[in-house]
Scaffold this motif. Structure first.
Motif, PDB file in Angstrom:
ATOM      1  N   LEU A 149       0.827  -1.209   0.000  1.00  0.00           N
ATOM      2  CA  LEU A 149       0.000   0.000   0.000  1.00  0.00           C
ATOM      3  C   LEU A 149       0.864   1.263   0.000  1.00  0.00           C
ATOM      4  N   VAL A 150       1.947   1.243   0.768  1.00  0.00           N
ATOM      5  CA  VAL A 150       2.862   2.396   0.780  1.00  0.00           C
ATOM      6  C   VAL A 150       3.477   2.583  -0.598  1.00  0.00           C
ATOM      7  N   LEU A 151       3.933   1.493  -1.218  1.00  0.00           N
ATOM      8  CA  LEU A 151       4.525   1.585  -2.555  1.00  0.00           C
ATOM      9  C   LEU A 151       3.527   2.137  -3.568  1.00  0.00           C
ATOM     10  N   GLU A 152       2.292   1.656  -3.502  1.00  0.00           N
ATOM     11  CA  GLU A 152       1.284   2.130  -4.458  1.00  0.00           C
ATOM     12  C   GLU A 152       0.983   3.613  -4.239  1.00  0.00           C
ATOM     13  N   GLN A 153       1.001   4.065  -2.990  1.00  0.00           N
ATOM     14  CA  GLN A 153       0.807   5.493  -2.738  1.00  0.00           C
ATOM     15  C   GLN A 153       1.942   6.293  -3.360  1.00  0.00           C
ATOM     16  N   LEU A 154       3.178   5.812  -3.232  1.00  0.00           N
ATOM     17  CA  LEU A 154       4.322   6.499  -3.832  1.00  0.00           C
ATOM     18  C   LEU A 154       4.208   6.522  -5.354  1.00  0.00           C
ATOM     19  N   ILE A 155       3.734   5.428  -5.941  1.00  0.00           N
ATOM     20  CA  ILE A 155       3.555   5.368  -7.393  1.00  0.00           C
ATOM     21  C   ILE A 155       2.506   6.380  -7.838  1.00  0.00           C
ATOM     22  N   PHE A 156       1.341   6.378  -7.182  1.00  0.00           N
ATOM     23  CA  PHE A 156       0.278   7.313  -7.571  1.00  0.00           C
ATOM     24  C   PHE A 156       0.723   8.761  -7.387  1.00  0.00           C
ATOM     25  N   GLN A 157       1.422   9.022  -6.293  1.00  0.00           N
ATOM     26  CA  GLN A 157       1.903  10.373  -6.012  1.00  0.00           C
ATOM     27  C   GLN A 157       2.901  10.828  -7.083  1.00  0.00           C
ATOM     28  N   THR A 158       3.792   9.940  -7.493  1.00  0.00           N
ATOM     29  CA  THR A 158       4.792  10.287  -8.496  1.00  0.00           C
ATOM     30  C   THR A 158       4.147  10.455  -9.860  1.00  0.00           C
ATOM     31  N   GLU A 159       3.166   9.616 -10.179  1.00  0.00           N
ATOM     32  CA  GLU A 159       2.433   9.792 -11.443  1.00  0.00           C
ATOM     33  C   GLU A 159       1.748  11.152 -11.478  1.00  0.00           C
ATOM     34  N   ALA A 160       1.134  11.540 -10.362  1.00  0.00           N
ATOM     35  CA  ALA A 160       0.473  12.855 -10.289  1.00  0.00           C
ATOM     36  C   ALA A 160       1.495  13.975 -10.436  1.00  0.00           C
ATOM     37  N   GLU A 161       2.685  13.803  -9.828  1.00  0.00           N
ATOM     38  CA  GLU A 161       3.724  14.824  -9.939  1.00  0.00           C
ATOM     39  C   GLU A 161       4.168  14.996 -11.390  1.00  0.00           C
TER      40      GLU A 161
END
Length: 199
Positions: A149-161
């Motif tokens: 879940l932490v990794l997926e949050q980092l992925i979504f956050q980076t995609e948004a960035e």
């Protein structure tokens, strides 16, 4: 990041001492937000001061165990039951950097955006690779799910960035295409505005 509540969540599962808390916190978050033991003990001291944890004996090596109190459990449940507020967003270094870059003469803002995009794309690739490894290593434990879940949050956050950086570059191109202001059209500097509310 709420270290305070993270430690309460771990102590809710049974008494632990500082180094155990640090190890378990990092295991569940994949060491995404590393803690040092001093930070853990400082937080435990504040939790004890606030009546949310209490000392719970020592082992033969002198490690002081802490246990959550009833007040601590109430605080923890309140944290889980309440949304994370966005009224005061955390400072974002990238947003601050770009806000400053567009207002400081001589800064290659497009270069700043493109350099950050390259870095963010590499981070996204790294996170995606780690996600694949985490899925392959998933043994059905809750700790495995927590890390995923932490990794997926980092992925979504980076995609948004990355999407935001693309948007910034489009804004820069649009601004550069606008005709320059005629001489003498510049107004006197405006008075400083009050802080803008995001909500």
């Amino acid at each position: 990041m709420s270290i305070r509540h993270g430690l309460l969540a771990l102590l809710d599962q049974g008494p632990r001492y500082g180094y155990q808390l640090r190890t378990e916190f990092e295991a569940r978050t994949g060491a995404t937000w590393p803690l040092n033991v001093g930070q853990v003990y400082t937080t435990l001291g504040r939790l004890e001061r606030d009546g949310l944890v209490a000392p719970h004996g020592e082992d033969e090596e002198g490690h002081v165990y802490y246990a959550v109190t009833d007040a601590g459990r109430t605080e923890l449940r309140s944290w889980f039951d309440s949304p994370v507020l966005r009224t005061t967003p955390p400072r974002d270094e990238l947003a601050i950097k770009l806000a400053m870059a567009v207002t400081v003469p001589g800064v290659d803002v497009t270069g700043v955006v493109q350099g950050q995009r390259r870095h963010s794309m590499k981070a996204l690739q790294d996170y995606t690779r780690l996600k694949g490894q985490a899925i392959a290593a998933d043994a059905g434990r809750q700790e495995d799910l927590a890390w995923l879940l932490v990794l997926e949050q980092l992925i979504f956050q980076t995609e948004a960035e990355i999407r935001w950086l693309d948007h910034c570059e489009s804004r820069l191109v649009q601004r550069a295409a606008e005709p320059p202001e005629p001489p003498g059209a510049t107004e006197a500097p405006a008075k400083p505005k009050r802080r803008r509310s995001l909500l």
